[in-house]
Motif scaffolding. Sequence first.
Motif, PDB file in Angstrom:
ATOM      1  N   PHE A 125       0.876  -1.161   0.000  1.00  0.00           N
ATOM      2  CA  PHE A 125       0.000   0.000   0.000  1.00  0.00           C
ATOM      3  C   PHE A 125       0.914   1.213   0.000  1.00  0.00           C
ATOM      4  N   LEU A 126       0.871   1.979  -1.078  1.00  0.00           N
ATOM      5  CA  LEU A 126       1.772   3.109  -1.257  1.00  0.00           C
ATOM      6  C   LEU A 126       1.003   4.417  -1.157  1.00  0.00           C
ATOM      7  N   THR A 127       1.674   5.428  -0.652  1.00  0.00           N
ATOM      8  CA  THR A 127       1.108   6.769  -0.619  1.00  0.00           C
ATOM      9  C   THR A 127       2.099   7.720  -1.278  1.00  0.00           C
ATOM     10  N   LYS A 128       1.583   8.725  -1.950  1.00  0.00           N
ATOM     11  CA  LYS A 128       2.451   9.679  -2.637  1.00  0.00           C
ATOM     12  C   LYS A 128       2.805  10.813  -1.685  1.00  0.00           C
ATOM     13  N   VAL A 129       4.097  11.010  -1.487  1.00  0.00           N
ATOM     14  CA  VAL A 129       4.618  12.082  -0.652  1.00  0.00           C
ATOM     15  C   VAL A 129       5.467  12.950  -1.566  1.00  0.00           C
ATOM     16  N   ASP A 130       5.065  14.204  -1.722  1.00  0.00           N
ATOM     17  CA  ASP A 130       5.686  15.089  -2.704  1.00  0.00           C
ATOM     18  C   ASP A 130       5.536  14.421  -4.063  1.00  0.00           C
ATOM     19  N   GLU A 131       6.618  14.085  -4.728  1.00  0.00           N
ATOM     20  CA  GLU A 131       6.486  13.469  -6.056  1.00  0.00           C
ATOM     21  C   GLU A 131       6.810  11.976  -6.064  1.00  0.00           C
ATOM     22  N   TYR A 132       7.046  11.376  -4.890  1.00  0.00           N
ATOM     23  CA  TYR A 132       7.472   9.979  -4.814  1.00  0.00           C
ATOM     24  C   TYR A 132       6.478   9.112  -4.054  1.00  0.00           C
ATOM     25  N   TYR A 133       6.376   7.852  -4.480  1.00  0.00           N
ATOM     26  CA  TYR A 133       5.538   6.884  -3.775  1.00  0.00           C
ATOM     27  C   TYR A 133       6.359   6.230  -2.675  1.00  0.00           C
ATOM     28  N   ARG A 134       5.708   6.086  -1.494  1.00  0.00           N
ATOM     29  CA  ARG A 134       6.372   5.495  -0.336  1.00  0.00           C
ATOM     30  C   ARG A 134       5.449   4.449   0.295  1.00  0.00           C
ATOM     31  N   LEU A 135       6.065   3.455   0.909  1.00  0.00           N
ATOM     32  CA  LEU A 135       5.337   2.359   1.542  1.00  0.00           C
ATOM     33  C   LEU A 135       4.691   2.800   2.849  1.00  0.00           C
ATOM     34  N   MET A 136       3.412   2.467   2.994  1.00  0.00           N
ATOM     35  CA  MET A 136       2.703   2.644   4.267  1.00  0.00           C
ATOM     36  C   MET A 136       2.471   1.283   4.924  1.00  0.00           C
ATOM     37  N   VAL A 137       2.055   0.286   4.090  1.00  0.00           N
ATOM     38  CA  VAL A 137       1.795  -1.070   4.573  1.00  0.00           C
ATOM     39  C   VAL A 137       2.290  -2.047   3.516  1.00  0.00           C
ATOM     40  N   GLY A 138       2.998  -3.074   3.957  1.00  0.00           N
ATOM     41  CA  GLY A 138       3.464  -4.107   3.045  1.00  0.00           C
ATOM     42  C   GLY A 138       3.341  -5.465   3.692  1.00  0.00           C
ATOM     43  N   GLY A 139       3.266  -6.491   2.858  1.00  0.00           N
ATOM     44  CA  GLY A 139       3.198  -7.828   3.417  1.00  0.00           C
ATOM     45  C   GLY A 139       3.340  -8.897   2.368  1.00  0.00           C
ATOM     46  N   ASN A 140       3.675 -10.082   2.838  1.00  0.00           N
ATOM     47  CA  ASN A 140       3.803 -11.251   1.983  1.00  0.00           C
ATOM     48  C   ASN A 140       2.466 -11.966   1.972  1.00  0.00           C
ATOM     49  N   ALA A 141       1.916 -12.185   0.786  1.00  0.00           N
ATOM     50  CA  ALA A 141       0.614 -12.826   0.648  1.00  0.00           C
ATOM     51  C   ALA A 141       0.733 -14.264   0.164  1.00  0.00           C
ATOM     52  N   THR A 142       1.937 -14.843   0.229  1.00  0.00           N
ATOM     53  CA  THR A 142       2.164 -16.196  -0.254  1.00  0.00           C
ATOM     54  C   THR A 142       1.607 -17.208   0.738  1.00  0.00           C
ATOM     55  N   ALA A 143       0.774 -18.110   0.244  1.00  0.00           N
ATOM     56  CA  ALA A 143       0.245 -19.171   1.109  1.00  0.00           C
ATOM     57  C   ALA A 143       1.394 -20.029   1.616  1.00  0.00           C
ATOM     58  N   GLY A 144       1.384 -20.327   2.896  1.00  0.00           N
ATOM     59  CA  GLY A 144       2.433 -21.171   3.468  1.00  0.00           C
ATOM     60  C   GLY A 144       3.652 -20.410   3.916  1.00  0.00           C
ATOM     61  N   GLY A 145       3.687 -19.107   3.677  1.00  0.00           N
ATOM     62  CA  GLY A 145       4.792 -18.300   4.162  1.00  0.00           C
ATOM     63  C   GLY A 145       6.038 -18.414   3.303  1.00  0.00           C
ATOM     64  N   SER A 146       7.182 -18.193   3.929  1.00  0.00           N
ATOM     65  CA  SER A 146       8.451 -18.114   3.229  1.00  0.00           C
ATOM     66  C   SER A 146       9.523 -18.877   3.984  1.00  0.00           C
ATOM     67  N   THR A 147      10.492 -19.381   3.264  1.00  0.00           N
ATOM     68  CA  THR A 147      11.610 -20.049   3.909  1.00  0.00           C
ATOM     69  C   THR A 147      12.474 -19.062   4.684  1.00  0.00           C
ATOM     70  N   LEU A 148      12.350 -17.770   4.382  1.00  0.00           N
ATOM     71  CA  LEU A 148      13.182 -16.767   5.046  1.00  0.00           C
ATOM     72  C   LEU A 148      12.517 -16.115   6.254  1.00  0.00           C
ATOM     73  N   VAL A 149      11.359 -16.616   6.684  1.00  0.00           N
ATOM     74  CA  VAL A 149      10.630 -15.983   7.794  1.00  0.00           C
ATOM     75  C   VAL A 149      11.502 -15.850   9.021  1.00  0.00           C
ATOM     76  N   SER A 150      12.291 -16.858   9.332  1.00  0.00           N
ATOM     77  CA  SER A 150      13.123 -16.768  10.544  1.00  0.00           C
ATOM     78  C   SER A 150      14.226 -15.719  10.416  1.00  0.00           C
ATOM     79  N   ALA A 151      14.542 -15.302   9.199  1.00  0.00           N
ATOM     80  CA  ALA A 151      15.543 -14.262   9.002  1.00  0.00           C
ATOM     81  C   ALA A 151      14.931 -12.874   9.022  1.00  0.00           C
ATOM     82  N   ILE A 152      13.608 -12.799   8.921  1.00  0.00           N
ATOM     83  CA  ILE A 152      12.948 -11.502   8.875  1.00  0.00           C
ATOM     84  C   ILE A 152      11.872 -11.423   9.948  1.00  0.00           C
ATOM     85  N   SER A 153      12.221 -11.863  11.121  1.00  0.00           N
ATOM     86  CA  SER A 153      11.243 -11.923  12.196  1.00  0.00           C
ATOM     87  C   SER A 153      11.193 -10.669  13.033  1.00  0.00           C
ATOM     88  N   GLY A 154      11.955  -9.683  12.708  1.00  0.00           N
ATOM     89  CA  GLY A 154      11.982  -8.463  13.506  1.00  0.00           C
ATOM     90  C   GLY A 154      12.868  -8.688  14.714  1.00  0.00           C
TER      91      GLY A 154
END
Length: 155
Positions: A125-154
């Motif tokens: 979900f992107l919003t335009k700030v000045d002349e550029y699009y920036r991320l407000m909300v993002g996510g992985n929609a892949t069923a079953g998740g990702s093999t890299l989840v443990s590397a991107i757990s926050g």
Amino acid sequence: MLASLSRTASMRGCGLRLARAASFAAKSPEEWPVAWVGALNSCDIAAMDALCQPPFTFVVAGKKMELDSMGSLLNFDKMKEMGWRKTTIQDVAVMHGDESQVHVSAILERHMADGAIEETCSVFFLTKVDEYYRLMVGGNATAGGSTLVSAISGK
């Protein structure tokens, strides 16, 4: 620009777009995933943060995280230890929106050291700030998740 909201834009062979997005800025919704993947493959947290509007939300494996920096989410060393080498874009589709806010879907491929390719679908979900699009909300929609989840757990 957004008149073609339902049209899918293939990102294969997009050398010109890749060169243009090398600055890690996106003046169109279709350019945003290209800039994002460029920053990701460069392991450049500052460039990824420049593509976001803090605080932003990221959803990984059903876990919602409010972030001020992608550095709070990504661990490139761990991703590389798990075999990640690069991410490429298969397809980008602008789903709906207007000039100021838009939803973008991107099919990404994670290329692993053993030659395996993991296809994922992300929604931004992107919003335009000045002349550029920036991320407000993002996510992985892949069923079953990702093999890299443990590397991107926050951290």
